[in-house]
Motif scaffolding. Structure first.
Motif, PDB file in Angstrom:
ATOM      1  N   VAL A 266    -122.465 -18.381   7.638  1.00 13.11           N
ATOM      2  CA  VAL A 266    -122.987 -18.690   6.313  1.00 13.11           C
ATOM      3  C   VAL A 266    -124.166 -19.623   6.550  1.00 13.11           C
ATOM      4  O   VAL A 266    -124.046 -20.624   7.244  1.00 13.11           O
ATOM      5  N   THR A 267    -125.311 -19.253   6.024  1.00 13.29           N
ATOM      6  CA  THR A 267    -126.485 -20.088   6.228  1.00 13.29           C
ATOM      7  C   THR A 267    -126.985 -20.626   4.902  1.00 13.29           C
ATOM      8  O   THR A 267    -126.946 -19.942   3.883  1.00 13.29           O
TER       9      THR A 267
ATOM     10  N   GLN B 244    -130.723 -21.850  -0.939  1.00 14.82           N
ATOM     11  CA  GLN B 244    -130.539 -20.414  -0.721  1.00 14.82           C
ATOM     12  C   GLN B 244    -129.377 -20.255   0.257  1.00 14.82           C
ATOM     13  O   GLN B 244    -129.365 -20.902   1.303  1.00 14.82           O
TER      14      GLN B 244
ATOM     15  N   SER C 273    -126.783 -17.454   2.305  1.00 13.80           N
ATOM     16  CA  SER C 273    -126.497 -16.068   2.686  1.00 13.80           C
ATOM     17  C   SER C 273    -125.290 -16.056   3.618  1.00 13.80           C
ATOM     18  O   SER C 273    -125.037 -17.017   4.345  1.00 13.80           O
TER      19      SER C 273
ATOM     20  N   ASP D 226    -118.783 -10.620   2.596  1.00 13.19           N
ATOM     21  CA  ASP D 226    -118.535 -11.038   1.218  1.00 13.19           C
ATOM     22  C   ASP D 226    -117.726 -12.328   1.218  1.00 13.19           C
ATOM     23  O   ASP D 226    -116.697 -12.428   1.881  1.00 13.19           O
TER      24      ASP D 226
ATOM     25  N   LEU E  56    -121.134 -14.427  -3.010  1.00 15.53           N
ATOM     26  CA  LEU E  56    -122.118 -14.281  -1.943  1.00 15.53           C
ATOM     27  C   LEU E  56    -121.920 -12.905  -1.312  1.00 15.53           C
ATOM     28  O   LEU E  56    -121.144 -12.748  -0.367  1.00 15.53           O
TER      29      LEU E  56
ATOM     30  N   GLY F 170    -124.770 -10.060   3.430  1.00 15.32           N
ATOM     31  CA  GLY F 170    -126.139  -9.757   3.811  1.00 15.32           C
ATOM     32  C   GLY F 170    -127.199 -10.052   2.769  1.00 15.32           C
ATOM     33  O   GLY F 170    -128.373  -9.805   3.002  1.00 15.32           O
ATOM     34  N   LYS F 171    -126.819 -10.580   1.616  1.00 19.53           N
ATOM     35  CA  LYS F 171    -127.800 -10.876   0.558  1.00 19.53           C
ATOM     36  C   LYS F 171    -127.984 -12.390   0.443  1.00 19.53           C
ATOM     37  O   LYS F 171    -127.047 -13.144   0.630  1.00 19.53           O
ATOM     38  N   THR F 172    -129.185 -12.807   0.109  1.00 12.95           N
ATOM     39  CA  THR F 172    -129.444 -14.219  -0.124  1.00 12.95           C
ATOM     40  C   THR F 172    -129.255 -14.510  -1.611  1.00 12.95           C
ATOM     41  O   THR F 172    -129.820 -13.823  -2.458  1.00 12.95           O
ATOM     42  N   VAL F 173    -128.445 -15.508  -1.901  1.00  9.31           N
ATOM     43  CA  VAL F 173    -128.209 -15.940  -3.277  1.00  9.31           C
ATOM     44  C   VAL F 173    -128.924 -17.267  -3.446  1.00  9.31           C
ATOM     45  O   VAL F 173    -128.709 -18.202  -2.671  1.00  9.31           O
ATOM     46  N   GLU F 174    -129.786 -17.335  -4.452  1.00  8.37           N
ATOM     47  CA  GLU F 174    -130.552 -18.552  -4.676  1.00  8.37           C
ATOM     48  C   GLU F 174    -129.913 -19.387  -5.773  1.00  8.37           C
ATOM     49  O   GLU F 174    -129.727 -18.918  -6.895  1.00  8.37           O
TER      50      GLU F 174
END
Length: 158
Positions: free
Chosen positions: A24-25, A46, A48, A52, A88, A91-95
């Motif tokens: 998790v980044t 942000q 990612s 899931d 989350l 593979g998608k970035t959530v802002e």
């Protein structure tokens, strides 16, 4: 197994547990500065994850009350509310940004000033229900800061 081998094996096992969600980044974390006596502010970033998962809570030594919130238009009115989690997708970035999902720091006892750093502990939960924490150091930006960090020339257009 010798005592030293046992210690090394336990250390290796604890390292594997602590890095389970290391993928998790969190990027570009920041906190909005406050004025004197202001008791709340937001933290933005942000996030990612390769699998899931969801952001389920946060904490910080600067305040006893930290909540995950969402701002959304409801019946034509912008409303802010606490949410149990932020999804989350893999593979998608959530802002987390002003006007959307964000982390609220409530009941602040002192002003948060531009140039300060706010430590945050973010708690993530995987599909398997296991929770892991990630420590983040978020710099404090000016009250009028936007979601994008200032460039070398500031936030103006040429």
């Amino acid at each position: 197994m010798t005592p030293i081998a046992r210690i090394l094996a336990l250390s290796a096992a604890s390292f594997l547990v602590s890095t389970a969600y290391a993928q998790v980044t969190v990027k570009d974390a920041w906190v909005r500065a406050t004025v004197p006596k202001q008791q709340a502010t937001g933290a933005f970033m942000q996030i990612s994850a390769p699998q899931d998962s969801k952001l389920v809570s946060a904490s910080s030594p600067v305040t006893p009350v930290v909540e995950v919130h969402e701002m959304a238009v409801q019946d034509g009115v912008m409303r802010m509310r606490q949410v149990p989690s932020v999804a989350l997708p893999a593979g998608k970035t959530v802002e987390l940004k002003p006007g959307g999902y964000h982390v609220m720091l409530l009941d602040l006892k002192q002003q948060v000033k531009e140039g300060d750093t706010v430590p945050l502990t973010l708690v993530f939960e995987g599909k398997d229900g296991k929770r892991e924490s990630l420590e983040v150091k978020a710099p404090v930006r000016a009250l009028n800061a936007s979601a994008k960090p200032a460039t070398a020339h500031g936030d103006h257009k040429h």
